[in-house]
Design a protein around this motif. Structure first.
Motif, short mmCIF file in Angstrom:
data_model
loop_
_atom_site.label_atom_id
_atom_site.label_comp_id
_atom_site.label_asym_id
_atom_site.label_seq_id
_atom_site.Cartn_x
_atom_site.Cartn_y
_atom_site.Cartn_z
N TRP A 93 44.47 103.22 -2.34
CA TRP A 93 44.53 101.77 -2.22
C TRP A 93 44.55 101.33 -0.76
O TRP A 93 45.06 102.03 0.11
N GLN A 94 43.98 100.15 -0.52
CA GLN A 94 43.93 99.60 0.82
C GLN A 94 43.99 98.09 0.76
O GLN A 94 43.82 97.48 -0.30
N LEU A 95 44.27 97.48 1.92
CA LEU A 95 44.17 96.03 2.09
C LEU A 95 43.01 95.77 3.02
O LEU A 95 43.01 96.23 4.17
N ALA A 126 46.29 93.13 13.56
CA ALA A 126 47.50 93.90 13.23
C ALA A 126 47.49 95.24 13.95
O ALA A 126 48.52 95.68 14.48
N LEU A 127 46.35 95.90 13.98
CA LEU A 127 46.25 97.18 14.68
C LEU A 127 46.46 97.01 16.18
O LEU A 127 47.09 97.85 16.83
N ASP A 128 45.93 95.92 16.73
CA ASP A 128 46.15 95.65 18.15
C ASP A 128 47.64 95.45 18.45
O ASP A 128 48.16 95.92 19.47
N GLY A 141 49.78 104.21 7.80
CA GLY A 141 49.16 103.16 6.99
C GLY A 141 50.01 101.91 7.00
O GLY A 141 50.81 101.67 7.91
N PHE A 142 49.86 101.12 5.96
CA PHE A 142 50.53 99.82 5.86
C PHE A 142 51.46 99.82 4.66
O PHE A 142 51.08 100.23 3.55
N THR A 143 52.70 99.35 4.87
CA THR A 143 53.68 99.22 3.80
C THR A 143 53.86 97.74 3.49
O THR A 143 54.47 97.02 4.28
N GLY A 162 35.43 91.85 4.54
CA GLY A 162 35.07 93.26 4.41
C GLY A 162 34.89 93.99 5.71
O GLY A 162 34.41 95.13 5.71
N ARG A 163 35.31 93.41 6.85
CA ARG A 163 35.06 94.07 8.13
C ARG A 163 35.96 95.29 8.35
O ARG A 163 35.50 96.34 8.76
N GLU A 164 37.26 95.14 8.11
CA GLU A 164 38.21 96.22 8.37
C GLU A 164 39.21 96.31 7.23
O GLU A 164 39.41 95.35 6.47
N ALA A 165 39.87 97.48 7.12
CA ALA A 165 40.85 97.68 6.06
C ALA A 165 41.94 98.62 6.55
O ALA A 165 41.74 99.42 7.46
N LEU A 166 43.12 98.49 5.93
CA LEU A 166 44.25 99.36 6.22
C LEU A 166 44.65 100.10 4.95
O LEU A 166 44.86 99.46 3.90
#
Length: 445
Positions: free
Chosen positions: A381-383, A348-350, A426-428, A388-392
């Motif tokens: 809060w995060q997703l 997603a970040l890419d 961040g992420f919505t 568990g490697r990465e989070a947004l």
């Protein structure tokens, strides 16, 4: 029937309301006991509403707009009686039988249909009657925008020369004055960016850094406009849209079955903007439909989240080409569909990074996260990826939304699929699917 060729659903009717009070009042009038003499010719509906007044209110709705006329004193459009009549038709077709209009309704229909047709032509941006006159108007506007961009460049240079710390001492007045100058230059996009700059000073720790970043992006937009004749066609179209010139369809039309992923409204008190995200189940494309409502009117376009509609969409010109226009009415065609293909947080970040290369002023990009778990971290809060490697992080506004608790309940600590907008804040999250019910779209707004 409306522009899509079918009666609106109750959800689509309520989406037409200008505010929550209208939704509640309209819902209370959507039963047969409130109406007499209701009928339809397939395009218009009419009826007399017993709503406590000395005489029944006479309501007519032309559903192609929709455009409505009612003898009630409300200045909202549609009023609660129009909403109630449409809800009655949505709930029980037999309660609004097919018939010819009575005289009082027939007298109002020509004006309603003329107004609806005119609004449709304006919304579609019909071809100008005089192309040469339109070209001259476009050149004059471009010249005014250029003058505004040059003035804004001077003001940004003065700001940096005087030091960013001084921006917090001058107050909001100079920013609003500059924004008004951009409006005079017919560059509403630049005016909006100036107002955003004016809200940054003294907005919290680190505001000078944020102000410098936003000044740099505004400077980049100014310079891109002034060098527009040397830009690639796609980027030039994006720059025109960012400064506030109308965006127009310019890509190849795509016919598909579209899953409605999300629908939500934003507004500034004068204009309500409705954003509808769609996913092509065959083409795999993501499309954004925009609809606008001014003066207390709700945007006319409304599609229920989770529905599948068929039709042709034409993307707008510009980088990314996500915004699109229906080339024909979108028709509901069937049952639910599964989520778009997703990936981990890193993917997603890419995707957001690649989109930024095409449009540096982009706030967010639509992505689907697969197998993520909502979790509480030290900062909020995060997703997070299930491994568990990465989070947004979730955007600040979404941490307090009811949709967050709906997402937590859907997940129950297990991985889910989530569609939303990924950006620098961040992420919505906008919609989610659980592994147990992969074809049921759960709205998070």
């Amino acid at each position: 029937m409306n522009a899509t060729g079918v009666r609106r659903t109750a959800e689509q009717v309520l989406a037409l309301a200008s505010d929550e009070a209208s939704r509640r009042a309209g819902s209370g009038l959507g039963t047969a006991r409130s109406w007499s003499g209701a009928g339809t010719d397939g395009v218009a509906v009419w009826g007399r509403c017993e709503d406590g007044g000395p005489l029944p209110y006479r309501t007519v709705v032309d559903t192609t707009g929709p455009a409505c006329s009612c003898t009630c004193p409300s200045r909202k459009s549609p009023c609660a009686h129009a909403l109630g009549l449409l809800l009655l038709w949505a709930a029980d077709e037999a309660a609004v039988p097919a018939d010819g209009p009575p005289d009082w309704a027939a007298d109002r229909l020509p004006a309603l249909r003329a107004g609806a047709a005119g609004a449709a032509r304006r919304a579609e941006g019909g071809a100008p009657a005089d192309p040469e006159a339109a070209r001259r108007r476009a050149e004059r506007r471009a010249a005014r925008v250029t003058a505004g961009a040059e003035e804004l460049e001077r003001r940004l240079a003065d700001l940096v020369r005087g030091g960013l710390a001084a921006a917090g001492q001058r107050g909001y007045g100079p920013w609003e004055e500059t924004a008004a100058r951009m409006v005079d230059a017919q560059a509403p996009g630049l005016a909006g960016r100036v107002r955003e700059l004016g809200a940054i000073p003294d907005s919290g720790p680190g505001w000078p850094v944020r102000l410098l970043e936003e000044c740099a992006l505004t400077h980049l937009l100014d310079r891109a406009w002034l060098a527009g004749d040397r830009l690639p066609a796609g980027l030039a179209a994006t720059v025109r849209t960012r400064v506030g010139l109308p965006s127009v369809p310019g890509g190849t039309a795509v016919r598909d079955r579209w899953l409605v992923l999300a629908q939500y409204d934003t507004g500034d008190g004068r204009l309500t903007t409705r954003r509808i995200w769609l996913h092509g189940t065959d083409s795999g494309r993501t499309a954004l439909l925009l609809s606008f409502g001014a003066g207390g009117r709700a945007p006319a376009l409304a599609l229920p989240v989770g529905a599948v509609v068929a039709g042709e969409l034409t993307p707008h010109a510009g980088a990314g080409q996500l915004r699109a226009e229906p080339g024909e009415p979108l028709v509901p065609v069937g049952g639910p569909a599964g989520p778009p293909p997703g990936g981990p947080v890193g993917a997603a970040l890419d995707a957001y990074g690649r989109a930024l290369r095409e449009d540096p002023w982009l706030d967010s990009w639509p992505v689907t996260l697969d197998r993520v778990v909502p979790a509480r971290a030290e900062y909020g809060w995060q997703l997070a990826d299930a491994d568990g490697r990465e989070a947004l992080p979730l955007t600040g506004a979404d941490r307090a939304r009811p949709g967050l608790w709906r997402l937590l309940a859907l997940s129950g600590g297990a991985p889910v699929t989530v569609f939303g907008e990924c950006g620098h804040r961040g992420f919505t999250p906008l919609a989610a699917w659980s592994p147990d019910l992969p074809a049921e779209t759960v709205p998070l707004l």
